[in-house]
Design a protein around this motif. Structure first.
Motif, PDB file in Angstrom:
ATOM      1  N   ILE A  51       4.020   1.003 -13.462  1.00  0.00           N
ATOM      2  CA  ILE A  51       4.901   1.438 -12.372  1.00  0.00           C
ATOM      3  C   ILE A  51       4.115   1.593 -11.066  1.00  0.00           C
ATOM      4  O   ILE A  51       4.541   1.131  -9.996  1.00  0.00           O
ATOM      5  CB  ILE A  51       5.596   2.762 -12.747  1.00  0.00           C
ATOM      6  N   TYR A  52       2.935   2.222 -11.147  1.00  0.00           N
ATOM      7  CA  TYR A  52       2.151   2.492  -9.935  1.00  0.00           C
ATOM      8  C   TYR A  52       1.694   1.199  -9.264  1.00  0.00           C
ATOM      9  O   TYR A  52       1.819   1.038  -8.040  1.00  0.00           O
ATOM     10  CB  TYR A  52       0.941   3.357 -10.283  1.00  0.00           C
ATOM     11  N   LEU A  75       4.557  -0.694  -7.562  1.00  0.00           N
ATOM     12  CA  LEU A  75       5.023  -0.107  -6.296  1.00  0.00           C
ATOM     13  C   LEU A  75       3.938  -0.112  -5.218  1.00  0.00           C
ATOM     14  O   LEU A  75       4.197  -0.417  -4.069  1.00  0.00           O
ATOM     15  CB  LEU A  75       5.502   1.331  -6.553  1.00  0.00           C
TER      16      LEU A  75
END
Length: 263
Positions: free
Chosen positions: A65-66, A69
């Protein structure tokens, strides 16, 4: 540096939430139901594995996820590999595999062997289990019961609570007129007991359990004998109810079965 700190914070939060979830599930019971000491041991092993793996799973999820994004822009600094990271990941994977091989896998096997050796000098309840397409047949040689059935003629399995039980498992068809050994592979599985065992034609296999809870199929659908090996078109219906009762109720059931067979 800021990315490493932010990632570490998110990883820590995800790990704490994951560990909280695992312990909450463990408190409620990881298995739908557990009616033997072997099932409780299985729950403990699963809880240990999940507790150890939560930080790893959290790391992967947060990393995906990090990075998606934070580094989605083409102008951001990107890299294809990092030898130090890959080396640490490989070593960590090897260490986790060795850990799970030692515990709970090898330690559980040692415990099972020790339990079986300890049972050699005890008087287990012996239940002969015969698997045929598509029916279970239970007999109790210590009580002279040839076929345990309910009032409707359906196979049923009764066990006393707090009792060591030795299942003697065979696959053949005693009702077959010309080839009783023309059987197929079945699998003896009682979900609430936490164990299952393949039954191979021509072989006699044993399974040991220790019942520790009064329960029955009437209140818990997991307390049933179910074939877990596809054995033909009647496989889904190859099941039988199980009743774990008090010692006095078990003796009453034995007397009722003897009268039923004598009639």
């Amino acid at each position: 540096m800021i990315d490493i700190l932010l990632f570490a914070v998110f990883w820590l939060i995800a790990t704490l939430l994951g560990e909280w979830g695992v312990h909450a599930m463990e408190a409620r019971g990881l298995y739908y139901s557990a009616a033997t000491s072997q099932a409780l041991d299985g729950e403990k092993a699963m809880a240990f594995i999940l507790t150890v793996l939560v930080p790893v799973i959290a790391f992967i999820v947060v990393m995906l996820i990090y990075t998606a994004l934070r580094f989605r822009s083409r102008r951001s600094l990107q890299f294809r590999d990092n030898k130090m990271f890959i080396g640490i990941w490989v070593l960590l994977s090897i260490a986790l595999n060795i850990l799970f091989f030692v515990h709970p896998s090898a330690s559980a096997l040692e415990q099972m062997f020790n339990n079986e050796e300890a049972r050699l000098n005890r008087h287990d309840l012996i239940v002969n289990v015969t698997a045929r397409q598509w029916e279970w047949i239970f007999s109790y040689p210590q009580y002279g019961i040839q076929t345990a059935e309910d009032s409707n003629g359906n196979s049923t399995l009764y066990l006393p609570v707090n009792q060591n039980v030795r299942f003697v498992l065979r696959s053949y068809d005693p009702y077959h007129t010309y080839d009783p050994n023309g059987a197929v592979i079945h699998d003896f599985w009682i979900p609430a007991f936490g164990l299952k065992q393949d039954i191979i034609p021509g072989e006699t296999r044993l399974e040991y359990v220790h019942t520790n809870k009064i329960t029955s199929y009437d209140v818990d659908p997991m307390v049933r004998v179910q074939c877990a090996e596809v054995c033909g078109p009647g496989h889904p219906f190859m099941e039988a109810p199980v009743h774990v009762v008090s010692s006095s109720d078990f003796l009453k059931w034995v007397q009722a079965q003897r009268k039923l067979e004598a009639s």
